[in-house]
Design a protein around this motif. Sequence first.
Motif, PDB file in Angstrom:
ATOM      1  N   PRO A  66       0.839  -1.195   0.000  1.00 53.46           N
ATOM      2  CA  PRO A  66       0.000   0.000   0.000  1.00 53.46           C
ATOM      3  C   PRO A  66       0.879   1.252   0.000  1.00 53.46           C
ATOM      4  CG  PRO A  66      -0.065  -1.072   2.134  1.00 53.46           C
ATOM      5  CD  PRO A  66       0.744  -1.952   1.235  1.00 53.46           C
ATOM      6  N   PRO A  67       0.338   2.385  -0.409  1.00 55.22           N
ATOM      7  CA  PRO A  67       1.137   3.617  -0.506  1.00 55.22           C
ATOM      8  C   PRO A  67       1.943   3.942   0.754  1.00 55.22           C
ATOM      9  CG  PRO A  67      -0.999   3.962  -1.503  1.00 55.22           C
ATOM     10  CD  PRO A  67      -1.041   2.593  -0.867  1.00 55.22           C
ATOM     11  N   ARG A  68       1.410   3.667   1.928  1.00 55.17           N
ATOM     12  CA  ARG A  68       2.128   4.007   3.161  1.00 55.17           C
ATOM     13  C   ARG A  68       3.401   3.185   3.352  1.00 55.17           C
ATOM     14  NH1 ARG A  68       1.090  -0.016   6.741  1.00 55.17           N
ATOM     15  NH2 ARG A  68      -0.790  -1.237   6.379  1.00 55.17           N
ATOM     16  N   LEU A  69       3.536   2.065   2.622  1.00 53.48           N
ATOM     17  CA  LEU A  69       4.721   1.210   2.755  1.00 53.48           C
ATOM     18  C   LEU A  69       5.683   1.316   1.580  1.00 53.48           C
ATOM     19  CD1 LEU A  69       3.195  -2.117   4.154  1.00 53.48           C
ATOM     20  CD2 LEU A  69       4.226  -0.228   5.412  1.00 53.48           C
ATOM     21  N   GLU A  70       5.336   2.081   0.548  1.00 46.64           N
ATOM     22  CA  GLU A  70       6.154   2.125  -0.662  1.00 46.64           C
ATOM     23  C   GLU A  70       7.607   2.495  -0.406  1.00 46.64           C
ATOM     24  OE1 GLU A  70       4.207   4.543  -3.584  1.00 46.64           O
ATOM     25  OE2 GLU A  70       2.694   3.013  -3.974  1.00 46.64           O
TER      26      GLU A  70
END
Length: 100
Positions: A66-70
């Motif tokens: 997800p974007p928060r982990l990119e």
Amino acid sequence: MTPDEVGRYAESLPQVTRKGTALRPAWYVHDRLVVRLQDQNTLVIRVPLSKRESLLETYPDSFGVPPRLEAHHKVEAYLDRAPPGAVRTAIDLAWEMQHR
């Protein structure tokens, strides 16, 4: 895999210890995150960025970023879709990365 199976597998690796809470247990080696239960169906697993794309390509329905982990060395694993071998592979990658 179930969350309990994840815990048993993580704890079978050398020097891995359980921390976190009852609802969000996490497993560490040398105080470095290996895997954390996000919710009853989702794990956050720390993996090298150099191995992350291969993991996502090999198991596209099992893992996501997800974007928060990119920007982080992490993937999410979805226990309701991921084969146990895929989850163990990701945990092994995390253990190898953190066990220095």
